[in-house]
Design a protein around this motif. Structure first.
Motif, mmCIF file in Angstrom:
data_model
loop_
_atom_site.group_PDB
_atom_site.id
_atom_site.type_symbol
_atom_site.label_atom_id
_atom_site.label_comp_id
_atom_site.label_asym_id
_atom_site.label_seq_id
_atom_site.Cartn_x
_atom_site.Cartn_y
_atom_site.Cartn_z
ATOM 1 N N VAL A 91 0.378 -1.181 0.048
ATOM 2 C CA VAL A 91 0.245 0.059 0.240
ATOM 3 C C VAL A 91 0.333 1.898 -0.102
ATOM 4 N N ALA A 92 1.849 1.343 1.032
ATOM 5 C CA ALA A 92 2.737 2.539 0.764
ATOM 6 C C ALA A 92 3.305 2.583 0.184
ATOM 7 N N ALA A 93 3.931 1.365 -1.353
ATOM 8 C CA ALA A 93 4.704 1.840 -2.307
ATOM 9 C C ALA A 93 3.393 2.300 -2.838
ATOM 10 N N ALA A 94 2.484 1.360 -3.499
ATOM 11 C CA ALA A 94 1.610 2.343 -4.464
ATOM 12 C C ALA A 94 1.470 3.805 -4.379
ATOM 13 N N ALA A 95 0.684 4.059 -3.039
ATOM 14 C CA ALA A 95 0.472 5.824 -2.679
ATOM 15 C C ALA A 95 2.096 6.446 -3.358
ATOM 16 N N GLU A 96 2.938 6.038 -2.487
ATOM 17 C CA GLU A 96 4.315 6.247 -3.096
ATOM 18 C C GLU A 96 4.669 6.633 -4.825
ATOM 19 N N ALA A 97 4.065 5.857 -5.353
ATOM 20 C CA ALA A 97 3.851 6.448 -6.561
ATOM 21 C C ALA A 97 3.269 7.186 -7.396
ATOM 22 N N ARG A 98 1.802 7.288 -7.156
ATOM 23 C CA ARG A 98 0.863 7.851 -6.812
ATOM 24 C C ARG A 98 0.887 9.416 -6.484
ATOM 25 N N ARG A 99 2.179 9.381 -5.815
ATOM 26 C CA ARG A 99 2.499 10.998 -4.651
ATOM 27 C C ARG A 99 1.112 11.247 -4.288
ATOM 28 N N MET A 100 1.065 10.198 -3.435
ATOM 29 C CA MET A 100 -0.858 10.022 -2.262
ATOM 30 C C MET A 100 -0.227 10.094 -1.224
ATOM 31 N N LEU A 101 -0.939 10.596 -0.077
ATOM 32 C CA LEU A 101 -0.465 10.636 1.396
ATOM 33 C C LEU A 101 -1.047 9.573 1.541
ATOM 34 N N ALA A 102 0.350 8.453 2.547
ATOM 35 C CA ALA A 102 -0.636 7.333 3.075
ATOM 36 C C ALA A 102 -0.081 7.379 4.259
ATOM 37 N N ASN A 103 -1.108 6.610 5.438
ATOM 38 C CA ASN A 103 -1.101 6.662 6.477
ATOM 39 C C ASN A 103 -0.572 4.621 6.728
ATOM 40 N N VAL A 104 0.328 4.258 7.597
ATOM 41 C CA VAL A 104 0.491 3.016 7.548
ATOM 42 C C VAL A 104 0.253 2.877 9.337
ATOM 43 N N VAL A 105 -0.352 2.051 10.255
ATOM 44 C CA VAL A 105 -0.738 2.262 11.432
ATOM 45 C C VAL A 105 0.287 1.428 11.966
ATOM 46 N N ASP A 106 0.761 2.149 12.917
ATOM 47 C CA ASP A 106 2.377 1.415 14.119
ATOM 48 C C ASP A 106 3.098 1.322 13.090
ATOM 49 N N ASP A 107 3.211 2.488 12.074
ATOM 50 C CA ASP A 107 4.662 2.304 10.733
ATOM 51 C C ASP A 107 4.559 3.907 11.034
ATOM 52 N N ALA A 108 5.639 3.907 11.439
ATOM 53 C CA ALA A 108 6.463 6.062 10.533
ATOM 54 C C ALA A 108 6.816 5.934 9.585
ATOM 55 N N ALA A 109 7.913 4.524 9.402
ATOM 56 C CA ALA A 109 8.499 5.159 8.181
ATOM 57 C C ALA A 109 8.103 4.641 6.863
ATOM 58 N N LEU A 110 6.524 3.687 6.935
ATOM 59 C CA LEU A 110 6.350 4.033 5.927
ATOM 60 C C LEU A 110 5.236 4.526 5.244
ATOM 61 N N SER A 111 4.657 5.398 6.684
ATOM 62 C CA SER A 111 3.687 6.469 6.434
ATOM 63 C C SER A 111 3.632 7.966 6.176
ATOM 64 N N SER A 112 3.481 8.572 5.511
ATOM 65 C CA SER A 112 3.411 9.943 4.459
ATOM 66 C C SER A 112 3.118 10.995 5.483
ATOM 67 N N PHE A 113 2.294 10.926 5.988
ATOM 68 C CA PHE A 113 1.071 11.295 7.106
ATOM 69 C C PHE A 113 0.944 10.636 8.438
ATOM 70 N N GLN A 114 0.905 11.160 10.020
ATOM 71 C CA GLN A 114 -0.046 10.407 10.742
ATOM 72 C C GLN A 114 -1.030 10.765 10.847
ATOM 73 N N VAL A 115 -1.772 10.094 11.940
ATOM 74 C CA VAL A 115 -3.188 10.521 12.111
ATOM 75 C C VAL A 115 -3.345 10.837 14.511
ATOM 76 N N PRO A 116 -2.948 12.327 14.707
ATOM 77 C CA PRO A 116 -2.790 12.175 15.262
ATOM 78 C C PRO A 116 -3.386 11.982 16.722
ATOM 79 N N ALA A 117 -3.956 12.242 17.717
ATOM 80 C CA ALA A 117 -4.296 12.144 19.019
ATOM 81 C C ALA A 117 -5.159 13.777 18.852
ATOM 82 N N ILE A 118 -6.797 13.970 19.042
ATOM 83 C CA ILE A 118 -7.281 14.547 18.956
ATOM 84 C C ILE A 118 -7.327 15.226 20.126
ATOM 85 N N VAL A 119 -7.772 16.660 20.705
ATOM 86 C CA VAL A 119 -9.017 16.978 21.185
ATOM 87 C C VAL A 119 -10.058 18.102 20.734
#
Length: 484
Positions: A91-119
């Protein structure tokens, strides 16, 4: 060290997001996305009962399949929540090829965006992120913020959102709007919402809006002490002034940690002085203060340490007064006090020092104006603001006027900052010690019997270099840390 993330709030309403995975983690991510009114498509061979229920209700689309790169074609971003490292990498590789932001849960190295904790308080959202490296820390801070931000923040955010256009029409200039908000938020409005007196709160807000009239822009200057570098030593008044400033004229040695606490949209101009290299003349600093104040700006003249201790703050106030510019002064923690404290050196001590003298001497001419007989007296502490220039002349004159060559000294380099370094020795070897350890500015010299206490009382950073236990210190036990 990895680069910090760029904080981003994405408008996903009506936009498609792909969630890869049909388990419990994918379920949580899907629910969060639906809250933003995104169009969610889930790709997975099977679904949890909750996801199946969302699909039955027509709230999500389900592709009963394994992941394939073509599934990303219509998506704005993608979340991989499969628990299968091979699929997540695909998933991360396919998103990178399309210049699309990707979040891989619990894998910061593969993610191009993170989902923050929200208040979340109505339209107001506070996001907390550790960059994916320490999510539990972000969640812990979120829980603390949840208790700090009560429900009145929801009412405030909804009111300001609803009245946004009216406020902008009333106050077309950003500075005017900021001052209006500062005034109304400092008044009874938050309290009225906390008391659930919504009608009274809205009446008060509208009355404040009608009564307030844009005032002619009158500039002013706040001469502010920034302390020695540790942002935690900034006073509340200094922080307030920095957050109200339109223009910040700051010394070269004001730390980045301190500058980051100021308004992000203010104009920052370095006006530092240096013994070598580029320096800003004092006349030019005066000109900048006058120019920006006359343009109606709130100017902060931000100085390292305290503006009235070798900071030329008095000269600047005299100039402002001569030209009719309103001013105020915010004291700062001067280098002698802060550097001594962070080195574990009491400037006064019942047994060893009954007075403190603050001294500066940057050149031969200023050396000649000092009262060396007085400075060489025992049972006092000298705090010398001079960087590392002239140490040899300082030593020779003090010894010539009677100060013992065995008098302890401490050189505190970058006092109170993360890179603080402390050197201990005796007056006889002062210049040689500074040279051999290549001491650089900013550095403060503390001379007197109390300087030897750095060897036993240090608490911040590395122990002093060359420190030995002082012969005059009491037999104090080593400090211990106790659980709260």
């Amino acid at each position: 060290m990895t680069a910090p993330l760029f904080p981003l709030f994405a408008d996903l309403q009506g936009r498609q997001v792909l969630v890869v995975g049909g388990g419990a983690v994918a379920e949580r991510k899907t629910e969060a996305l639906l809250h933003t009114r995104a169009r969610v498509r889930v790709v997975a061979p099977t679904l949890t009962p909750a996801l199946a229920g969302l699909r039955a209700a027509g709230r999500i689309e389900w592709l009963q399949a394994v992941f394939a790169p073509g599934q990303l074609d219509d998506a704005w971003l993608v979340i991989a929540a499969t628990g299968d490292p091979t699929v997540n990498r695909a998933v991360a590789a396919a998103a990178e090829a399309r210049r699309m932001l990707a979040n891989v849960v619990d894998d910061a190295a593969l993610s191009s965006f993170q989902v923050p904790a929200i208040v979340e308080r109505g339209p107001l959202q506070v996001a907390v992120s550790s960059g994916g490296g320490a999510p539990m820390l972000a969640r812990h801070l979120r829980r603390q913020l949840e208790t700090l931000l009560d429900d009145s923040w929801t009412s405030l955010a909804e009111l300001f959102t609803r009245e946004r256009q009216r406020i902008r029409q009333r106050f077309p200039r950003p500075a005017e709007r900021r001052r209006f908000f500062e005034k109304v938020l400092a008044g009874p409005l938050p309290r009225l919402f906390r008391q659930q007196l919504h009608a009274q709160a809205e009446h008060h807000f509208l009355a404040s809006l009608d009564e307030a009239a844009p005032q002619p822009r009158t500039g002013s200057v706040a001469v502010v002490g920034a302390g020695p570098g540790d942002a935690g030593l900034l006073t509340l008044n200094a922080l307030r002034a920095m957050n109200e400033a339109d223009v910040v004229l700051h010394d070269r040695l004001v730390s980045e940690d301190v500058l980051r606490l100021g308004r992000r949209d203010a104009t920052y101009i370095e006006v530092g002085k240096s013994a070598s290299g580029h320096s800003t003349r004092q006349d030019d600093i005066h000109r900048l203060m006058l120019e920006h104040a006359r343009a109606g700006h709130r100017v902060v003249r931000l100085k390292g340490g305290d503006p009235f201790v070798f900071g030329r703050g008095g000269e600047e106030l005299e100039f402002l007064r001569t030209h009719g510019i309103p001013y105020e002064v915010v004291p700062g923690i001067t280098a002698a006090v802060a550097c001594a404290a962070y080195a574990g050196i009491p400037l006064t001590h019942r047994d060893h020092a009954q007075s403190v003298k603050l001294v500066t001497a940057h050149c031969k001419d200023s050396f000649d104006t000092l009262d060396w007989q007085s400075l060489a007296q025992e049972r006092q502490t000298l705090a010398v603001y001079m960087g590392v220039a002239g140490l040899e002349g300082l030593r020779d004159r003090l010894i010539a006027h009677g100060r013992a060559a065995s008098t302890p000294f401490a050189l505190v380099e970058n006092g109170s900052r993360r890179e603080q370094r402390v050197l201990n020795g005796t007056l006889a070897d002062l210049p040689e010690t500074a040279r051999s350890h290549q001491v650089r500015s900013p550095a403060l010299l503390i001379l007197g019997e109390v300087a030897a206490l750095a060897g036993t009382l240090h608490w911040f950073g590395a122990p002093p270099v060359g420190a030995t236990a002082p012969t005059h210190s009491r037999n104090l036990p080593a400090p211990t840390l106790q659980a709260a």
